[in-house]
Design an enzyme around this catalytic site. Structure first.
Site, PDB file in Angstrom:
ATOM      1  N   HIS A   1       0.792  -1.224   0.000  1.00 25.27           N
ATOM      2  CA  HIS A   1       0.000   0.000   0.000  1.00 25.27           C
ATOM      3  C   HIS A   1       0.828   1.279   0.000  1.00 25.27           C
ATOM      4  O   HIS A   1       0.272   2.367  -0.118  1.00 25.27           O
ATOM      5  CB  HIS A   1      -0.924   0.009   1.224  1.00 25.27           C
ATOM      6  CG  HIS A   1      -1.721  -1.244   1.367  1.00 25.27           C
ATOM      7  ND1 HIS A   1      -1.335  -2.282   2.192  1.00 25.27           N
ATOM      8  CD2 HIS A   1      -2.872  -1.644   0.768  1.00 25.27           C
ATOM      9  CE1 HIS A   1      -2.217  -3.263   2.102  1.00 25.27           C
ATOM     10  NE2 HIS A   1      -3.152  -2.913   1.243  1.00 25.27           N
TER      11      HIS A   1
ATOM     12  N   ARG B   1      -6.079  16.638   1.302  1.00 23.22           N
ATOM     13  CA  ARG B   1      -5.730  17.526   2.415  1.00 23.22           C
ATOM     14  C   ARG B   1      -4.272  17.312   2.805  1.00 23.22           C
ATOM     15  O   ARG B   1      -3.594  18.253   3.216  1.00 23.22           O
ATOM     16  CB  ARG B   1      -6.653  17.306   3.604  1.00 23.22           C
ATOM     17  CG  ARG B   1      -6.313  18.201   4.796  1.00 23.22           C
ATOM     18  CD  ARG B   1      -7.518  18.505   5.640  1.00 23.22           C
ATOM     19  NE  ARG B   1      -8.461  19.345   4.928  1.00 23.22           N
ATOM     20  CZ  ARG B   1      -8.350  20.684   4.845  1.00 23.22           C
ATOM     21  NH1 ARG B   1      -7.349  21.300   5.415  1.00 23.22           N
ATOM     22  NH2 ARG B   1      -9.248  21.383   4.200  1.00 23.22           N
TER      23      ARG B   1
ATOM     24  N   ARG C   1      -2.899   3.784  -4.809  1.00 24.67           N
ATOM     25  CA  ARG C   1      -4.341   3.931  -4.605  1.00 24.67           C
ATOM     26  C   ARG C   1      -4.755   5.383  -4.369  1.00 24.67           C
ATOM     27  O   ARG C   1      -5.801   5.659  -3.777  1.00 24.67           O
ATOM     28  CB  ARG C   1      -4.824   3.065  -3.437  1.00 24.67           C
ATOM     29  CG  ARG C   1      -4.685   1.571  -3.664  1.00 24.67           C
ATOM     30  CD  ARG C   1      -4.988   0.774  -2.414  1.00 24.67           C
ATOM     31  NE  ARG C   1      -4.907  -0.672  -2.665  1.00 24.67           N
ATOM     32  CZ  ARG C   1      -5.953  -1.481  -2.762  1.00 24.67           C
ATOM     33  NH1 ARG C   1      -7.179  -0.994  -2.643  1.00 24.67           N
ATOM     34  NH2 ARG C   1      -5.790  -2.770  -2.974  1.00 24.67           N
TER      35      ARG C   1
ATOM     36  N   ARG D   1      -2.832  12.116  13.960  1.00 23.52           N
ATOM     37  CA  ARG D   1      -4.007  12.241  13.094  1.00 23.52           C
ATOM     38  C   ARG D   1      -4.538  13.656  13.211  1.00 23.52           C
ATOM     39  O   ARG D   1      -4.726  14.186  14.320  1.00 23.52           O
ATOM     40  CB  ARG D   1      -5.084  11.237  13.497  1.00 23.52           C
ATOM     41  CG  ARG D   1      -6.457  11.568  12.933  1.00 23.52           C
ATOM     42  CD  ARG D   1      -7.460  10.455  13.032  1.00 23.52           C
ATOM     43  NE  ARG D   1      -8.814  10.966  13.119  1.00 23.52           N
ATOM     44  CZ  ARG D   1      -9.477  11.590  12.151  1.00 23.52           C
ATOM     45  NH1 ARG D   1      -8.883  11.798  10.983  1.00 23.52           N
ATOM     46  NH2 ARG D   1     -10.711  12.020  12.332  1.00 23.52           N
ATOM     47  N   VAL D   2      -4.776  14.299  12.085  1.00 19.12           N
ATOM     48  CA  VAL D   2      -5.351  15.644  12.051  1.00 19.12           C
ATOM     49  C   VAL D   2      -6.602  15.577  11.186  1.00 19.12           C
ATOM     50  O   VAL D   2      -6.522  15.393   9.976  1.00 19.12           O
ATOM     51  CB  VAL D   2      -4.343  16.682  11.510  1.00 19.12           C
ATOM     52  CG1 VAL D   2      -3.315  17.027  12.569  1.00 19.12           C
ATOM     53  CG2 VAL D   2      -3.626  16.196  10.251  1.00 19.12           C
TER      54      VAL D   2
ATOM     55  N   SER E   1     -11.335  15.872  11.222  1.00 19.90           N
ATOM     56  CA  SER E   1     -12.552  16.557  11.654  1.00 19.90           C
ATOM     57  C   SER E   1     -13.351  15.646  12.576  1.00 19.90           C
ATOM     58  O   SER E   1     -13.164  14.428  12.591  1.00 19.90           O
ATOM     59  CB  SER E   1     -13.402  16.955  10.444  1.00 19.90           C
ATOM     60  OG  SER E   1     -13.791  15.794   9.716  1.00 19.90           O
TER      61      SER E   1
ATOM     62  N   GLU F   1     -11.506   7.143  13.482  1.00 21.00           N
ATOM     63  CA  GLU F   1     -10.188   6.519  13.377  1.00 21.00           C
ATOM     64  C   GLU F   1      -9.351   6.455  14.655  1.00 21.00           C
ATOM     65  O   GLU F   1      -8.503   5.561  14.792  1.00 21.00           O
ATOM     66  CB  GLU F   1      -9.353   7.252  12.310  1.00 21.00           C
ATOM     67  CG  GLU F   1      -9.834   7.090  10.898  1.00 21.00           C
ATOM     68  CD  GLU F   1     -10.895   8.105  10.491  1.00 21.00           C
ATOM     69  OE1 GLU F   1     -11.595   7.873   9.494  1.00 21.00           O
ATOM     70  OE2 GLU F   1     -11.022   9.140  11.194  1.00 21.00           O
TER      71      GLU F   1
ATOM     72  N   SER G   1     -16.202  20.145  12.821  1.00 25.30           N
ATOM     73  CA  SER G   1     -16.686  20.612  11.523  1.00 25.30           C
ATOM     74  C   SER G   1     -18.204  20.670  11.451  1.00 25.30           C
ATOM     75  O   SER G   1     -18.757  21.350  10.588  1.00 25.30           O
ATOM     76  CB  SER G   1     -16.158  19.701  10.410  1.00 25.30           C
ATOM     77  OG  SER G   1     -16.595  18.361  10.620  1.00 25.30           O
ATOM     78  N   ASP G   2     -18.873  19.944  12.352  1.00 32.04           N
ATOM     79  CA  ASP G   2     -20.338  19.973  12.372  1.00 32.04           C
ATOM     80  C   ASP G   2     -20.823  19.604  13.766  1.00 32.04           C
ATOM     81  O   ASP G   2     -20.085  19.003  14.551  1.00 32.04           O
ATOM     82  CB  ASP G   2     -20.923  19.014  11.335  1.00 32.04           C
ATOM     83  CG  ASP G   2     -20.458  17.580  11.549  1.00 32.04           C
ATOM     84  OD1 ASP G   2     -21.230  16.794  12.127  1.00 32.04           O
ATOM     85  OD2 ASP G   2     -19.333  17.250  11.154  1.00 32.04           O
TER      86      ASP G   2
END
EC number: 2.4.2.1
Length: 239
Positions: A5, A25, A44, A88-89, A91, A182, A204-205
């Site tokens: 991968h 991103r 991929r 990890r960055v 939302s 995640e 983000s929401d």
């Protein structure tokens, strides 16, 4: 040596990798914040880049959506490319009314409805937590940048379109700051293979109020999160 991968070689990645879900991103982060950038993976379409931030070698690579995807990439980065720290960055969605849009959340721990950590931990509960020093450095970096970051538990969901609306009430009762997909998996992989990990999210929401940030707003507010992550790496080097 390349894996199924990741088509890179040992030394292509820095010992610290920032990982958003979206590979585009990752490209944006590399082009905006890093210097001397070069692409180190494109298998991929999961783009990976290595460059420097204030002279410090740092990599950034997408991990896709959900625990299965991020577990593949984080495992290979750690075991095949010598990565020691993963940030990890991404939302998250808020469930508590005191957590607002654009808030930055530092995931000290991660609950989950996934069984992946029970599989690797012989069917027992595993406390999926971030590395303490990485949490502390992120908090200190946020303060230095004037960002009021929240610190606490995330919930890593297996389903994006979940039919269980009542679970949000339980999350709120237990003080969960945000829902994403995640962190618990990444923390489990890091623990299994002797690495360190942290998750930093931007709200983000809002699941309760149905508020959402616009694409333009996400561009600006997400940058605060990236700056915190990058500056926390520099603080970690001083230890």
């Amino acid at each position: 040596m390349a894996t199924p991968h990741i088509n890179a070689e040992m030394g292509d990645f820095a010992d610290v990798v920032l990982m958003p879900g979206d590979p585009l991103r990752a490209k944006h982060i590399a082009e905006t914040f890093l210097e001397d950038v070069r692409e180190v993976n494109n298998v991929r379409g999961m783009l990976g880049f290595t460059g420097t931030y204030k002279g410090r070698k740092i990599s950034v690579m997408g991990h896709g959506m959900g625990i299965p995807s991020c577990s593949i990439y984080t495992k290979e980065l750690i075991t095949d490319f010598g990565v020691k720290k993963i940030i990890r960055v991404g939302s998250c969605g808020a469930v508590r009314m005191d957590v607002k849009l654009r808030d930055v959340v530092i995931g000290m721990g991660a609950c989950t409805d996934s069984k992946v950590n029970r599989i690797r931990f012989k069917d027992h509960d595993f406390a999926a937590i971030a590395d303490f020093d990485m949490v502390r450095n992120a908090v200190d970096a946020a303060k230095a940048l004037g960002v009021d970051a929240r610190v606490g538990n995330l919930f890593s969901a297996d389903l994006f379109y979940s039919p269980d609306g009542e679970m949000f009430d339980v999350m709120e009762k237990y003080g969960v700051l945000g829902v994403e997909m995640e962190a618990a998996g990444i923390y489990g992989v890091a623990a299994e293979f002797g690495a360190k990990a942290l998750t930093i999210c931007t709200v983000s929401d809002h699941i309760r109020t149905h508020e959402q940030t616009t694409a333009a707003e996400r561009q600006t507010t997400f940058n605060d999160m990236i700056k915190i992550a990058l500056e926390s790496v520099l603080l970690g080097d001083q230890e």
